[in-house]
Design a protein around this motif. Structure first.
Motif, PDB file in Angstrom:
ATOM      1  N   GLN A 154      37.402  37.552  29.206  1.00  0.00           N
ATOM      2  CA  GLN A 154      38.146  38.560  28.449  1.00  0.00           C
ATOM      3  C   GLN A 154      37.282  39.794  28.195  1.00  0.00           C
ATOM      4  OE1 GLN A 154      39.203  36.234  25.018  1.00  0.00           O
ATOM      5  NE2 GLN A 154      40.922  35.221  26.023  1.00  0.00           N
ATOM      6  N   TYR A 155      36.012  39.554  27.869  1.00  0.00           N
ATOM      7  CA  TYR A 155      35.092  40.660  27.623  1.00  0.00           C
ATOM      8  C   TYR A 155      34.873  41.477  28.891  1.00  0.00           C
ATOM      9  CZ  TYR A 155      30.586  42.990  26.932  1.00  0.00           C
ATOM     10  OH  TYR A 155      29.580  43.931  26.877  1.00  0.00           O
ATOM     11  N   LEU A 156      34.677  40.814  30.021  1.00  0.00           N
ATOM     12  CA  LEU A 156      34.423  41.529  31.274  1.00  0.00           C
ATOM     13  C   LEU A 156      35.633  42.346  31.707  1.00  0.00           C
ATOM     14  CD1 LEU A 156      32.482  38.784  33.289  1.00  0.00           C
ATOM     15  CD2 LEU A 156      31.551  40.827  32.184  1.00  0.00           C
ATOM     16  N   ARG A 157      36.824  41.784  31.554  1.00  0.00           N
ATOM     17  CA  ARG A 157      38.034  42.545  31.915  1.00  0.00           C
ATOM     18  C   ARG A 157      38.184  43.767  31.017  1.00  0.00           C
ATOM     19  NH1 ARG A 157      40.000  37.303  32.560  1.00  0.00           N
ATOM     20  NH2 ARG A 157      40.947  37.322  30.499  1.00  0.00           N
ATOM     21  N   LYS A 158      37.847  43.605  29.753  1.00  0.00           N
ATOM     22  CA  LYS A 158      37.914  44.740  28.830  1.00  0.00           C
ATOM     23  C   LYS A 158      36.937  45.843  29.237  1.00  0.00           C
ATOM     24  CE  LYS A 158      37.563  45.828  23.884  1.00  0.00           C
ATOM     25  NZ  LYS A 158      37.256  45.283  22.534  1.00  0.00           N
ATOM     26  N   GLU A 159      35.794  45.430  29.815  1.00  0.00           N
ATOM     27  CA  GLU A 159      34.787  46.391  30.263  1.00  0.00           C
ATOM     28  C   GLU A 159      35.089  46.945  31.651  1.00  0.00           C
ATOM     29  OE1 GLU A 159      31.969  47.487  28.490  1.00  0.00           O
ATOM     30  OE2 GLU A 159      33.098  46.558  26.853  1.00  0.00           O
ATOM     31  N   GLY A 160      36.173  46.485  32.262  1.00  0.00           N
ATOM     32  CA  GLY A 160      36.568  46.983  33.574  1.00  0.00           C
ATOM     33  C   GLY A 160      35.823  46.368  34.734  1.00  0.00           C
ATOM     34  N   VAL A 161      35.246  45.172  34.535  1.00  0.00           N
ATOM     35  CA  VAL A 161      34.500  44.503  35.598  1.00  0.00           C
ATOM     36  C   VAL A 161      35.475  43.707  36.472  1.00  0.00           C
ATOM     37  CG1 VAL A 161      32.717  42.797  36.124  1.00  0.00           C
ATOM     38  CG2 VAL A 161      32.426  44.363  34.178  1.00  0.00           C
ATOM     39  N   GLU A 162      35.356  43.871  37.770  1.00  0.00           N
ATOM     40  CA  GLU A 162      36.183  43.125  38.714  1.00  0.00           C
ATOM     41  C   GLU A 162      35.595  41.725  38.890  1.00  0.00           C
ATOM     42  OE1 GLU A 162      39.424  42.564  41.188  1.00  0.00           O
ATOM     43  OE2 GLU A 162      38.947  44.363  40.022  1.00  0.00           O
ATOM     44  N   ILE A 163      36.390  40.706  38.581  1.00  0.00           N
ATOM     45  CA  ILE A 163      35.915  39.321  38.678  1.00  0.00           C
ATOM     46  C   ILE A 163      36.463  38.697  39.959  1.00  0.00           C
ATOM     47  CG2 ILE A 163      35.864  37.056  37.562  1.00  0.00           C
ATOM     48  CD1 ILE A 163      36.423  38.461  34.905  1.00  0.00           C
ATOM     49  N   PRO A 164      35.602  38.263  40.870  1.00  0.00           N
ATOM     50  CA  PRO A 164      36.085  37.615  42.098  1.00  0.00           C
ATOM     51  C   PRO A 164      36.877  36.353  41.763  1.00  0.00           C
ATOM     52  CG  PRO A 164      33.728  38.088  42.222  1.00  0.00           C
ATOM     53  CD  PRO A 164      34.130  38.313  40.806  1.00  0.00           C
ATOM     54  N   VAL A 199      29.261  36.762  39.702  1.00  0.00           N
ATOM     55  CA  VAL A 199      30.070  37.945  39.361  1.00  0.00           C
ATOM     56  C   VAL A 199      29.205  39.199  39.425  1.00  0.00           C
ATOM     57  CG1 VAL A 199      31.389  39.070  37.526  1.00  0.00           C
ATOM     58  CG2 VAL A 199      31.677  36.616  37.944  1.00  0.00           C
ATOM     59  N   ILE A 200      27.996  39.124  38.876  1.00  0.00           N
ATOM     60  CA  ILE A 200      27.083  40.273  38.889  1.00  0.00           C
ATOM     61  C   ILE A 200      26.740  40.657  40.323  1.00  0.00           C
ATOM     62  CG2 ILE A 200      24.773  41.068  38.244  1.00  0.00           C
ATOM     63  CD1 ILE A 200      25.004  39.134  35.811  1.00  0.00           C
ATOM     64  N   ALA A 201      26.470  39.633  41.168  1.00  0.00           N
ATOM     65  CA  ALA A 201      26.083  39.902  42.553  1.00  0.00           C
ATOM     66  C   ALA A 201      27.205  40.558  43.344  1.00  0.00           C
ATOM     67  CB  ALA A 201      25.666  38.596  43.230  1.00  0.00           C
ATOM     68  N   ALA A 202      28.453  40.370  42.896  1.00  0.00           N
ATOM     69  CA  ALA A 202      29.596  40.962  43.605  1.00  0.00           C
ATOM     70  C   ALA A 202      29.806  42.428  43.244  1.00  0.00           C
ATOM     71  CB  ALA A 202      30.864  40.170  43.289  1.00  0.00           C
ATOM     72  N   GLN A 203      29.058  42.942  42.266  1.00  0.00           N
ATOM     73  CA  GLN A 203      29.215  44.333  41.850  1.00  0.00           C
ATOM     74  C   GLN A 203      28.267  45.238  42.645  1.00  0.00           C
ATOM     75  OE1 GLN A 203      31.797  44.480  39.652  1.00  0.00           O
ATOM     76  NE2 GLN A 203      31.713  42.230  39.800  1.00  0.00           N
ATOM     77  N   ALA A 204      28.475  46.529  42.533  1.00  0.00           N
ATOM     78  CA  ALA A 204      27.596  47.496  43.192  1.00  0.00           C
ATOM     79  C   ALA A 204      26.170  47.345  42.656  1.00  0.00           C
ATOM     80  CB  ALA A 204      28.103  48.912  42.946  1.00  0.00           C
ATOM     81  N   PRO A 205      25.151  47.430  43.520  1.00  0.00           N
ATOM     82  CA  PRO A 205      23.764  47.213  43.086  1.00  0.00           C
ATOM     83  C   PRO A 205      23.346  48.085  41.901  1.00  0.00           C
ATOM     84  CG  PRO A 205      23.883  47.297  45.482  1.00  0.00           C
ATOM     85  CD  PRO A 205      25.242  47.682  44.981  1.00  0.00           C
ATOM     86  N   GLU A 206      23.861  49.318  41.848  1.00  0.00           N
ATOM     87  CA  GLU A 206      23.402  50.229  40.794  1.00  0.00           C
ATOM     88  C   GLU A 206      23.911  49.850  39.398  1.00  0.00           C
ATOM     89  OE1 GLU A 206      26.930  52.213  42.940  1.00  0.00           O
ATOM     90  OE2 GLU A 206      25.101  51.094  43.473  1.00  0.00           O
ATOM     91  N   VAL A 207      24.910  48.983  39.301  1.00  0.00           N
ATOM     92  CA  VAL A 207      25.444  48.599  37.980  1.00  0.00           C
ATOM     93  C   VAL A 207      25.053  47.177  37.603  1.00  0.00           C
ATOM     94  CG1 VAL A 207      27.407  50.163  38.281  1.00  0.00           C
ATOM     95  CG2 VAL A 207      27.655  47.739  38.856  1.00  0.00           C
TER      96      VAL A 207
END
Length: 342
Positions: A88-98, A272-280
Motif C-alpha cells: 500500500q505504501y509503495l503504490r501510494k509512492e507511485g512505485v511499480e510493483i512487478p 521490487v527495487i531491482a526492477a526499478q530504474a538504477p537511479e531511483v
C-alpha cells in the motif's frame, strides 16, 4: 538409587519448552483466559440479578476476543500483514510493483474486512484495554448501585489498567543512555512493556473480585453465584500474568519467526527495487527501510534494514555493473569484500 541424569534433563527441557511456548503466545493465551473469566463474570451477574455486572462480562468478552484471535500471529501471517502494508505504501509512492507469485501480497489491495483485520492484528492489546476500560464503567455503576464497595474498587482498578495500557507509549531502553535514578529505571522498565502496568492493576482487581466472592459466599451461600466469581478471579490471575509478559503493539511472539518474516520480505523488496530504474533504487531502499522500521512489530532500525536490503540486492540483481556498485557500498560501510553469487 540415583535418578539418571537424562530424566531430570528431559523434565527441564519440557518445562522450558512449555514456558517458551507460553511466552511466545502470551497475548493469545491471555485473551483466551480472559474469555473464560468474562463468561464466568456474566454468569455470576445473571444468577445474582446484577445485570450491570453481567453486562460488564459481555463487554469485556469482546475485549478478550481481540488478543485471542489476533495476538501473536504466525511468521507467515506477519509476512502477509507487513507485505500488504508495504505494498500500500509503495503504490501510494507511485512505485511499480512487478506481478509475480513472490509479490502477491504486495499487490493485494484488500477490502474493508481485510483493513479491519489488519488494524486488529496491529493493535490487539489496545483493543483489549480500550474495551476493558469502557466495561469497567459498568462495573463501577453496578458497585455503586448495589452498595458493593469491592466491585466499585474493582471497576476503578480495571479502568486505570486499561487507560495505562492505552496511553503509556512502548519504548525500548536506550543502551547508550541508560537512566541513572531509581525512578528513571523503574519508568524505563515500565515503558519497555507498558502492559506490565495493566497486568499489575488488573491483578489487584483479582483481589477485590476474590473478596467480593468471599463476601457473597458468606452472606448468601445458597445462591452459588460466588462460584462463578471465583472462576473469574482464577482465570484473570493467569490472564494477567500472560498480559504482563506481552508487548503492546505486536503482542510479543517468537523473535526467530519475526526475523524469518523480515528475511522473506527483504527478499521480495529487493526484487521490487531491482526492477526499478538504477537511479531511483537507492532512494527506494531508504524509503522502504524507513517505512518498515516504523512498524510496531519490526524491531530493527532503518540502518539495519538498509543493510539487509543491500545484502539481498547483491544476490538478486543480475547486472554485474549494478552488482559491483552495491558491493562497493557494502565494502565501504563494512570494510569487507563480497563475493558475487554468480
Amino acid at each position: 538409587m540415583a535418578i539418571p541424569p537424562t530424566i531430570g534433563d528431559d523434565d527441564d527441557k519440557t518445562g522450558d519448552s512449555v514456558f517458551d511456548s507460553l511466552k511466545d503466545s502470551s497475548l493469545k493465551a491471555a485473551g483466551y483466559a480472559y474469555l473464560v473469566g468474562d463468561a464466568a463474570l456474566f454468569a455470576s451477574g445473571m444468577m445474582a440479578g446484577r445485570y450491570k455486572e453481567a453486562a460488564t462480562g459481555l463487554i469485556w468478552g469482546l475485549g478478550g476476543l481481540a488478543p485471542a484471535r489476533y495476538g501473536n500471529p504466525s511468521a507467515e501471517k506477519q509476512l502477509q500483514l507487513l507485505s500488504t502494508r508495504l505494498g500500500q505504501y509503495l503504490r501510494k509512492e507511485g512505485v511499480e510493483i512487478p506481478r509475480t507469485p513472490d509479490t502477491k501480497w504486495l499487490t493485494q489491495e484488500g477490502g474493508i474486512i481485510d483493513h479491519v483485520e489488519s488494524f486488529l492484528y496491529k493493535y490487539p492489546s489496545q483493543m483489549l484495554n480500550a474495551i476493558y476500560a469502557g466495561g469497567a464503567a459498568q462495573l463501577l455503576r453496578s458497585g455503586i448501585q448495589h452498595g458493593k464497595h469491592w466491585d466499585t474498587a474493582s471497576g476503578a482498578l480495571v479502568a486505570a489498567g486499561g487507560l495505562a495500557g492505552l496511553l503509556v507509549p512502548e519504548r525500548k531502553p536506550d543502551p547508550d543512555h541508560p537512566p541513572e535514578s531509581m525512578i528513571g529505571k523503574a519508568w524505563a522498565w515500565l515503558q519497555e512493556k507498558p502492559l506490565r502496568i495493566s497486568g499489575t492493576l488488573y491483578a489487584l482487581n483479582n483481589v477485590t473480585l476474590t473478596l467480593s466472592a468471599i463476601k457473597e459466599m458468606r452472606t448468601n451461600p445458597a445462591q452459588k453465584s460466588y462460584l462463578f466469581k471465583f472462576l473469574t478471579a482464577g482465570s484473570y490471575i493467569f490472564a494477567n500474568a500472560m498480559l504482563a509478559m506481552s508487548s503492546k503493539g505486536h503482542g510479543g511472539g517468537n523473535e526467530d519467526h519475526k526475523m524469518e518474516a523480515m528475511e522473506k520480505l527483504a527478499d521480495v523488496s529487493a526484487r521490487v527495487i531491482a526492477a526499478q530504474a538504477p537511479e531511483v533504487q537507492e532512494a527506494l531502499v531508504q524509503h522502504i527501510s524507513g517505512f518498515l522500521s516504523s512498524q510496531p512489530e519490526v524491531h530493527l532500525r532503518a540502518e539495519q534494514i538498509t543493510d539487509m536490503l543491500h545484502q539481498k540486492l547483491t544476490q538478486s540483481i543480475p547486472s554485474p555493473a549494478v552488482m559491483a556498485g552495491w558491493q562497493q557500498r557494502l565494502q565501504n560501510k563494512n570494510g569487507i569484500q563480497l563475493t558475487p553469487s554468480f
